[in-house]
Design an enzyme around this catalytic site. Structure first.
Site, PDB file in Angstrom:
ATOM      1  N   ASN A 182       0.719  -1.337  -0.220  1.00 31.28           N
ATOM      2  CA  ASN A 182       0.367  -0.217  -0.207  1.00 31.28           C
ATOM      3  C   ASN A 182       0.805   0.829  -0.181  1.00 31.28           C
ATOM      4  OD1 ASN A 182       0.901  -0.877   2.586  1.00 31.28           O
ATOM      5  ND2 ASN A 182      -0.947  -0.079   3.897  1.00 31.28           N
ATOM      6  N   GLY A 186       0.817 -12.007   9.842  1.00 31.27           N
ATOM      7  CA  GLY A 186       1.636 -11.499  10.861  1.00 31.27           C
ATOM      8  C   GLY A 186       1.998 -13.299  12.017  1.00 31.27           C
ATOM      9  N   GLU A 230       3.924  -5.026  12.433  1.00 29.30           N
ATOM     10  CA  GLU A 230       2.326  -4.050  11.985  1.00 29.30           C
ATOM     11  C   GLU A 230       1.483  -4.346  11.913  1.00 29.30           C
ATOM     12  OE1 GLU A 230       2.386  -1.409  13.691  1.00 29.30           O
ATOM     13  OE2 GLU A 230       4.470  -0.399  14.366  1.00 29.30           O
ATOM     14  N   CYS A 253      -3.229   1.208   6.784  1.00 35.82           N
ATOM     15  CA  CYS A 253      -3.655   0.621   7.761  1.00 35.82           C
ATOM     16  C   CYS A 253      -4.472   1.399   8.810  1.00 35.82           C
ATOM     17  CB  CYS A 253      -1.978  -0.319   8.366  1.00 35.82           C
ATOM     18  SG  CYS A 253      -1.064   1.554   8.601  1.00 35.82           S
ATOM     19  N   GLU A 285       6.867   1.686  16.747  1.00 35.08           N
ATOM     20  CA  GLU A 285       7.550   1.908  14.702  1.00 35.08           C
ATOM     21  C   GLU A 285       8.324   3.730  15.507  1.00 35.08           C
ATOM     22  OE1 GLU A 285       5.723   0.326  11.729  1.00 35.08           O
ATOM     23  OE2 GLU A 285       8.416   0.386  11.038  1.00 35.08           O
TER      24      GLU A 285
HETATM   25  P1  NAD Z   1       0.047  -9.714   3.647  1.00 37.13           P
HETATM   26  O1  NAD Z   1      -0.006 -10.382   4.707  1.00 37.13           O
HETATM   27  O2  NAD Z   1      -0.834 -10.316   2.363  1.00 37.13           O
HETATM   28  O3  NAD Z   1       1.639  -9.407   2.580  1.00 37.13           O
HETATM   29  C1  NAD Z   1       2.535  -8.693   3.267  1.00 37.13           C
HETATM   30  C2  NAD Z   1       3.772  -9.258   3.079  1.00 37.13           C
HETATM   31  O4  NAD Z   1       4.196 -10.193   4.247  1.00 37.13           O
HETATM   32  C3  NAD Z   1       3.787  -8.781   1.582  1.00 37.13           C
HETATM   33  O5  NAD Z   1       5.694  -8.851   0.932  1.00 37.13           O
HETATM   34  C4  NAD Z   1       3.576 -10.690   1.545  1.00 37.13           C
HETATM   35  O6  NAD Z   1       4.162 -11.364   0.110  1.00 37.13           O
HETATM   36  C5  NAD Z   1       4.675 -11.654   2.843  1.00 37.13           C
HETATM   37  N1  NAD Z   1       4.109 -12.622   3.014  1.00 37.13           N
HETATM   38  C6  NAD Z   1       3.006 -13.081   2.071  1.00 37.13           C
HETATM   39  N2  NAD Z   1       2.811 -14.780   3.131  1.00 37.13           N
HETATM   40  C7  NAD Z   1       4.099 -14.657   4.057  1.00 37.13           C
HETATM   41  C8  NAD Z   1       4.708 -15.437   4.979  1.00 37.13           C
HETATM   42  N3  NAD Z   1       3.625 -16.432   5.433  1.00 37.13           N
HETATM   43  N4  NAD Z   1       5.508 -15.579   6.199  1.00 37.13           N
HETATM   44  C9  NAD Z   1       5.540 -14.362   5.796  1.00 37.13           C
HETATM   45  N5  NAD Z   1       6.080 -12.966   4.526  1.00 37.13           N
HETATM   46  C10 NAD Z   1       4.244 -13.420   4.133  1.00 37.13           C
HETATM   47  O7  NAD Z   1      -0.558  -7.803   3.241  1.00 37.13           O
HETATM   48  P2  NAD Z   1      -1.119  -6.858   2.124  1.00 37.13           P
HETATM   49  O8  NAD Z   1      -2.058  -7.783   1.394  1.00 37.13           O
HETATM   50  O9  NAD Z   1      -0.024  -7.186   1.474  1.00 37.13           O
HETATM   51  O10 NAD Z   1      -0.909  -5.932   2.719  1.00 37.13           O
HETATM   52  C11 NAD Z   1      -1.948  -5.485   3.401  1.00 37.13           C
HETATM   53  C12 NAD Z   1      -2.656  -5.264   4.834  1.00 37.13           C
HETATM   54  O11 NAD Z   1      -1.455  -5.038   5.625  1.00 37.13           O
HETATM   55  C13 NAD Z   1      -3.573  -5.709   5.503  1.00 37.13           C
HETATM   56  O12 NAD Z   1      -4.249  -5.489   6.502  1.00 37.13           O
HETATM   57  C14 NAD Z   1      -3.233  -3.528   5.874  1.00 37.13           C
HETATM   58  O13 NAD Z   1      -3.934  -3.607   7.684  1.00 37.13           O
HETATM   59  C15 NAD Z   1      -1.646  -4.337   6.997  1.00 37.13           C
HETATM   60  N6  NAD Z   1      -1.336  -3.064   6.971  1.00 37.13           N
HETATM   61  C16 NAD Z   1      -0.863  -2.749   7.795  1.00 37.13           C
HETATM   62  C17 NAD Z   1       0.381  -1.581   8.849  1.00 37.13           C
HETATM   63  C18 NAD Z   1       0.680  -1.151  10.421  1.00 37.13           C
HETATM   64  O14 NAD Z   1       1.239  -0.447  10.042  1.00 37.13           O
HETATM   65  N7  NAD Z   1      -0.065  -1.272  10.887  1.00 37.13           N
HETATM   66  C19 NAD Z   1       0.774  -1.116   7.532  1.00 37.13           C
HETATM   67  C20 NAD Z   1       0.310  -0.656   6.370  1.00 37.13           C
HETATM   68  C21 NAD Z   1      -0.286  -1.708   5.765  1.00 37.13           C
END
Ligand code: NAD
Length: 471
Positions: free
Chosen positions: A147, A226, A243, A277, A451
């Site tokens: 994002n 996570g 996060e 997020c 952070e």
């Molecule tokens: P996602 O969890 O699908 O992917 C995030 C990253 O994790 C990507 O690089 C992906 O390739 C990697 N990944 C996927 N499976 C994995 C695994 N099993 N082990 C380790 N890494 C893996 O998230 P997304 O769809 O890219 O992002 C959207 C989500 O992120 C939303 O829920 C949003 O709220 C959250 N987000 C949170 C914050 C915050 O600061 N809290 C900021 C931005 C986005």
């Protein structure tokens, strides 16, 4: 002919051992460029390069680290236009927002360079002196989402370096190009191997989480990912900053000035097409102002100009990927079936591109998926309440705890309500407004760790306490 991208391992630009994959422009569904695909062996090489670089970097002075990080900020500024272009192409956001993202990355880099890690003297008596030092952890693995890809990579990498660590980063396979460019820029000024960037469509993130050579994972992404990382990280007791997702509630109190607030509510709910997020994701409005505020928000939504973020005058870009577009479509359809009314938008546009107009949904209740789940897209449910106590209860009745907000002309009353919200950041008459000097993080299922600022920096260290006996 599009630009060629490479992995960055040990200071070298290297092709992916598993070929490459396409990165799509979400506004056109055309290929922007091909991203190199790393093998597991290349992950091991990146970790080894980071371990080797760490041996020197951990001995560097604070002044040296600050100098390198300031030089990174200068290079980012020099290449701001190029970075903004690639963010628009692969992420989809309008150009002004991509420029803001690059500007944020520079600002966070500079602010983090200036942070200090002083030695704390805990006792200095005739018998002994006790000092607490902050030591780096080793190799930090950074895993980022799609994002705000550049800004989030900077939030991970720069404090890790400032504290004396080396880094292996893995951007989202949907938006990897800007991070590869960031890695290239960092490598112009940092020692080889200090920051490595590897990409792959899948599995590499999971392999990093269990890698014995990585000492910490800093992860920004969804809650289920996570949770997987947390399980996988147990092998060598990796430190974690998680996060995760949010479903931020905002409560508009009966005395709120909705004429003054409607635009800010819209902008903070639909920031980055709602793919933020800590965007405002559930809006609780008192009965006395409910109809009027719903109408104002729908009017602002209809004024947006949808289109390719590269085109002048566009205020609203596409959703970043098809899966997210399908989720938003499904949540709005489900809300309709439950009797909710859609005031603006409400269905995807015909392709090409993943366009979904800003959508305001009214007459909707908790218990509906669109309210209970994180939509992470351009749709806002507006929920009516009669009693402020009930609104606070409903705002807290969610497993997420990232941000929240209270909107009112009575700041003292708003502060009392804000203090009762279960989340890591609360804004009064604003939302999602983050700065480099205020810690940011979530509670409950939104993750743990912080952070930004001094507290954020300490997450990349462990305390070492030295006891000096004077007798
Ligand atoms: P996602 O969890 O699908 O992917 C995030 C990253 O994790 C990507 O690089 C992906 O390739 C990697 N990944 C996927 N499976 C994995 C695994 N099993 N082990 C380790 N890494 C893996 O998230 P997304 O769809 O890219 O992002 C959207 C989500 O992120 C939303 O829920 C949003 O709220 C959250 N987000 C949170 C914050 C915050 O600061 N809290 C900021 C931005 C986005």
């Amino acid at each position: 002919m599009s630009r060629q991208y490479n992995l960055i391992i040990g200071g070298q630009a290297i092709a992916g051992a598993r070929g490459h994959f396409d990165v799509l422009n979400p506004a056109t569904e055309q290929v922007v460029a091909q991203c190199p695909q790393a093998s597991m062996d290349q992950l091991d090489q990146a970790v080894e390069a980071a371990q080797a670089a760490f041996e020197q970097w951990k001995l560097s002075s604070h002044a040296e680290r600050q100098r390198v990080i300031a030089a990174i900020a200068d290079r980012l500024e020099e290449r701001a236009g190029e970075l903004a272009d690639i963010i628009v192409q692969e992420q989809g956001k309008p150009r002004f927002l991509a420029e803001a993202e690059v500007g944020g990355a520079v600002a966070w880099t500079r602010a983090t360079a200036e942070l200090e890690l002083p030695v704390e003297v805990l006792e200095d008596s005739y018998a002994k002196r006790i000092e607490m030092h902050r030591k780096p952890l080793g190799v930090v693995g950074s895993i980022t989402p799609w994002n705000w890809p550049l800004m989030i990579a900077v939030w991970h990498i720069i404090p890790a370096l400032r504290a004396g660590n080396a880094v292996v980063c893995k951007p989202s396979g949907l938006t990897p190009l800007n991070t590869l460019m960031l890695g290239e820029i960092i490598n112009e000024v940092a020692p080889p191997g200090l920051v490595n960037v590897i990409c792959a469509e899948s599995r590499i993130g999971a392999a990093m989480s269990e890698h014995p050579g990585i000492n910490k994972i800093v992860f920004t992404g969804s809650t289920p990912t996570g949770q997987s990382i947390m399980s996988a990280a147990a092998g060598n007791l990796k430190r974690l900053t998680l996060e995760l997702g949010g479903n931020d509630a905002a409560i508009v109190l009966p005395d709120a000035d909705i004429d003054a607030s409607a635009m800010a509510i819209f902008q903070t709910a639909f920031l980055n097409m709602g793919q933020t997020c800590a965007a405002l994701k559930r809006l609780y409005v008192h009965d006395s102002q409910y109809d009027a505020l719903c109408q104002k928000l729908a009017d602002i939504a209809r004024e947006q100009t949808l289109g390719n973020g590269a085109d002048a005058g566009v205020t609203f870009g596409p959703v970043q990927n098809r899966a997210q577009l399908e989720l938003v479509t499904e949540l709005v359809e489900d809300a309709r079936k439950q009797g909710a009314q859609v005031l603006s938008g409400g269905s995807p546009l015909d392709g090409p591109g993943y366009f979904y107009p800003p959508t305001i949904v009214r007459d909707i209740e908790d218990g509906t998926r669109l309210v209970d789940e994180e939509q992470f897209g351009p749709v806002l449910p507006v929920i009516r309440y009669q009693d402020v106590e009930d609104a606070v209860r409903r705002a807290n009745a969610n497993s997420n705890g990232l941000g929240g907000s209270v909107w009112s002309t009575d700041i003292e009353q708003a502060q009392r309500i804000a203090a009762r919200l279960e989340c890591g950041s609360v804004w009064i008459n604003n939302h999602a407004d983050i700065v480099p000097h205020a810690p940011f993080g979530g509670c409950k299922m939104s993750g743990f760790g912080t952070e930004f600022g001094q507290e954020g920096l300490l997450e990349y260290t462990y305390p070492q306490v030295i006891h000096i006996n004077k007798e």
